[in-house]
Design a protein around this motif. Structure first.
Motif, PDB file in Angstrom:
ATOM      1  N   ASN A  30       0.860  -1.180   0.000  1.00  0.00           N
ATOM      2  CA  ASN A  30       0.000   0.000   0.000  1.00  0.00           C
ATOM      3  C   ASN A  30       0.895   1.229   0.000  1.00  0.00           C
ATOM      4  N   ILE A  31       0.588   2.159  -0.898  1.00  0.00           N
ATOM      5  CA  ILE A  31       1.371   3.380  -1.080  1.00  0.00           C
ATOM      6  C   ILE A  31       0.440   4.575  -0.906  1.00  0.00           C
ATOM      7  N   ASN A  32       0.932   5.611  -0.243  1.00  0.00           N
ATOM      8  CA  ASN A  32       0.157   6.827  -0.066  1.00  0.00           C
ATOM      9  C   ASN A  32       0.188   7.625  -1.366  1.00  0.00           C
ATOM     10  N   ILE A  33      -1.001   7.905  -1.919  1.00  0.00           N
ATOM     11  CA  ILE A  33      -1.100   8.673  -3.170  1.00  0.00           C
ATOM     12  C   ILE A  33      -1.635  10.085  -2.925  1.00  0.00           C
ATOM     13  N   GLY A  34      -1.734  10.481  -1.668  1.00  0.00           N
ATOM     14  CA  GLY A  34      -2.303  11.776  -1.316  1.00  0.00           C
ATOM     15  C   GLY A  34      -1.564  12.967  -1.889  1.00  0.00           C
ATOM     16  N   LEU A  35      -0.250  12.849  -2.090  1.00  0.00           N
ATOM     17  CA  LEU A  35       0.528  13.969  -2.639  1.00  0.00           C
ATOM     18  C   LEU A  35       0.182  14.270  -4.092  1.00  0.00           C
ATOM     19  N   LEU A  36      -0.493  13.348  -4.758  1.00  0.00           N
ATOM     20  CA  LEU A  36      -0.847  13.562  -6.164  1.00  0.00           C
ATOM     21  C   LEU A  36      -2.084  14.429  -6.323  1.00  0.00           C
ATOM     22  N   GLY A  37      -2.753  14.727  -5.209  1.00  0.00           N
ATOM     23  CA  GLY A  37      -3.914  15.603  -5.243  1.00  0.00           C
ATOM     24  C   GLY A  37      -5.026  15.059  -6.107  1.00  0.00           C
ATOM     25  N   GLU A  38      -5.529  15.913  -7.000  1.00  0.00           N
ATOM     26  CA  GLU A  38      -6.640  15.541  -7.873  1.00  0.00           C
ATOM     27  C   GLU A  38      -6.216  14.613  -9.015  1.00  0.00           C
ATOM     28  N   ASP A  39      -4.923  14.496  -9.256  1.00  0.00           N
ATOM     29  CA  ASP A  39      -4.409  13.660 -10.347  1.00  0.00           C
ATOM     30  C   ASP A  39      -4.201  12.220  -9.859  1.00  0.00           C
ATOM     31  N   ARG A  40      -5.254  11.676  -9.266  1.00  0.00           N
ATOM     32  CA  ARG A  40      -5.168  10.332  -8.688  1.00  0.00           C
ATOM     33  C   ARG A  40      -4.967   9.278  -9.769  1.00  0.00           C
ATOM     34  N   PRO A  41      -4.086   8.314  -9.503  1.00  0.00           N
ATOM     35  CA  PRO A  41      -3.890   7.244 -10.476  1.00  0.00           C
ATOM     36  C   PRO A  41      -5.043   6.243 -10.425  1.00  0.00           C
ATOM     37  N   VAL A  42      -5.193   5.518 -11.501  1.00  0.00           N
ATOM     38  CA  VAL A  42      -6.184   4.447 -11.587  1.00  0.00           C
ATOM     39  C   VAL A  42      -5.427   3.154 -11.855  1.00  0.00           C
ATOM     40  N   PRO A  43      -6.055   2.014 -11.592  1.00  0.00           N
ATOM     41  CA  PRO A  43      -5.387   0.735 -11.858  1.00  0.00           C
ATOM     42  C   PRO A  43      -4.838   0.673 -13.282  1.00  0.00           C
ATOM     43  N   GLY A  44      -3.604   0.192 -13.367  1.00  0.00           N
ATOM     44  CA  GLY A  44      -2.918   0.097 -14.651  1.00  0.00           C
ATOM     45  C   GLY A  44      -1.949   1.232 -14.903  1.00  0.00           C
ATOM     46  N   GLU A  45      -2.087   2.335 -14.177  1.00  0.00           N
ATOM     47  CA  GLU A  45      -1.155   3.451 -14.333  1.00  0.00           C
ATOM     48  C   GLU A  45       0.074   3.220 -13.453  1.00  0.00           C
ATOM     49  N   TRP A  46       1.129   3.921 -13.783  1.00  0.00           N
ATOM     50  CA  TRP A  46       2.407   3.810 -13.074  1.00  0.00           C
ATOM     51  C   TRP A  46       2.673   5.076 -12.268  1.00  0.00           C
ATOM     52  N   ILE A  47       3.307   4.888 -11.111  1.00  0.00           N
ATOM     53  CA  ILE A  47       3.685   6.008 -10.257  1.00  0.00           C
ATOM     54  C   ILE A  47       5.144   5.848  -9.843  1.00  0.00           C
ATOM     55  N   LEU A  48       5.743   6.966  -9.491  1.00  0.00           N
ATOM     56  CA  LEU A  48       7.101   6.974  -8.965  1.00  0.00           C
ATOM     57  C   LEU A  48       6.995   7.089  -7.454  1.00  0.00           C
ATOM     58  N   ILE A  49       7.626   6.160  -6.731  1.00  0.00           N
ATOM     59  CA  ILE A  49       7.465   6.036  -5.277  1.00  0.00           C
ATOM     60  C   ILE A  49       8.776   6.322  -4.565  1.00  0.00           C
ATOM     61  N   HIS A  50       8.674   7.042  -3.467  1.00  0.00           N
ATOM     62  CA  HIS A  50       9.815   7.259  -2.573  1.00  0.00           C
ATOM     63  C   HIS A  50       9.307   7.171  -1.142  1.00  0.00           C
ATOM     64  N   VAL A  51       9.928   6.333  -0.356  1.00  0.00           N
ATOM     65  CA  VAL A  51       9.590   6.075   1.051  1.00  0.00           C
ATOM     66  C   VAL A  51       8.081   5.960   1.295  1.00  0.00           C
ATOM     67  N   GLY A  52       7.405   5.205   0.452  1.00  0.00           N
ATOM     68  CA  GLY A  52       5.991   4.927   0.670  1.00  0.00           C
ATOM     69  C   GLY A  52       5.013   5.953   0.140  1.00  0.00           C
ATOM     70  N   PHE A  53       5.506   6.975  -0.545  1.00  0.00           N
ATOM     71  CA  PHE A  53       4.646   8.031  -1.092  1.00  0.00           C
ATOM     72  C   PHE A  53       4.810   8.095  -2.606  1.00  0.00           C
ATOM     73  N   ALA A  54       3.690   8.255  -3.301  1.00  0.00           N
ATOM     74  CA  ALA A  54       3.732   8.486  -4.744  1.00  0.00           C
ATOM     75  C   ALA A  54       4.122   9.936  -4.985  1.00  0.00           C
ATOM     76  N   LEU A  55       5.177  10.143  -5.760  1.00  0.00           N
ATOM     77  CA  LEU A  55       5.649  11.496  -6.052  1.00  0.00           C
ATOM     78  C   LEU A  55       5.056  12.046  -7.341  1.00  0.00           C
ATOM     79  N   SER A  56       4.826  11.152  -8.304  1.00  0.00           N
ATOM     80  CA  SER A  56       4.266  11.576  -9.584  1.00  0.00           C
ATOM     81  C   SER A  56       3.763  10.360 -10.343  1.00  0.00           C
ATOM     82  N   LYS A  57       2.902  10.643 -11.335  1.00  0.00           N
ATOM     83  CA  LYS A  57       2.503   9.607 -12.270  1.00  0.00           C
ATOM     84  C   LYS A  57       3.513   9.608 -13.405  1.00  0.00           C
ATOM     85  N   ILE A  58       3.829   8.423 -13.909  1.00  0.00           N
ATOM     86  CA  ILE A  58       4.749   8.296 -15.034  1.00  0.00           C
ATOM     87  C   ILE A  58       4.127   7.335 -16.046  1.00  0.00           C
TER      88      ILE A  58
END
Length: 90
Positions: A30-58
């Motif tokens: 489980n990864i915290n995606i709260g930092l992405l704000g309104e740009d929430r990822p959906v299943p199948g999308e990729w995110i860049l993770i650092h220490v348990g937090f999603a930093l951006s969608k890629i």
């Protein structure tokens, strides 16, 4: 050095909307995606993770390139440690 690790979103948790289950090289966490704000990822999308937090969608290509780079660093580092173990300075 700080590394961002790519992970693929498997699901966004309904009861905890700031968390998503993400697959990182076969490990699901489980990864915290709260930092992405309104740009929430959906299943199948990729995110860049650092220490348990999603930093951006890629995109998937960027994720695959990053994984290949990290795997390359890992093997190069392992090879260097093995070489060091075998060397003798006298």
């Amino acid at each position: 050095m700080c590394l961002g690790i790519p992970g693929e979103v498997i699901e966004v948790l309904d009861d905890k909307p700031d968390l998503a289950k993400v697959d990182v090289s076969g490990v699901r966490r489980n990864i915290n995606i709260g930092l992405l704000g309104e740009d929430r990822p959906v299943p199948g999308e990729w995110i860049l993770i650092h220490v348990g937090f999603a930093l951006s969608k890629i995109d998937e290509q960027e994720a695959q390139d990053a994984l290949a780079f990290l795997e390359g660093i890992g093997q190069a580092y392992a090879d260097e440690i093995e070489a060091l173990k075998e060397s003798r300075i006298e």
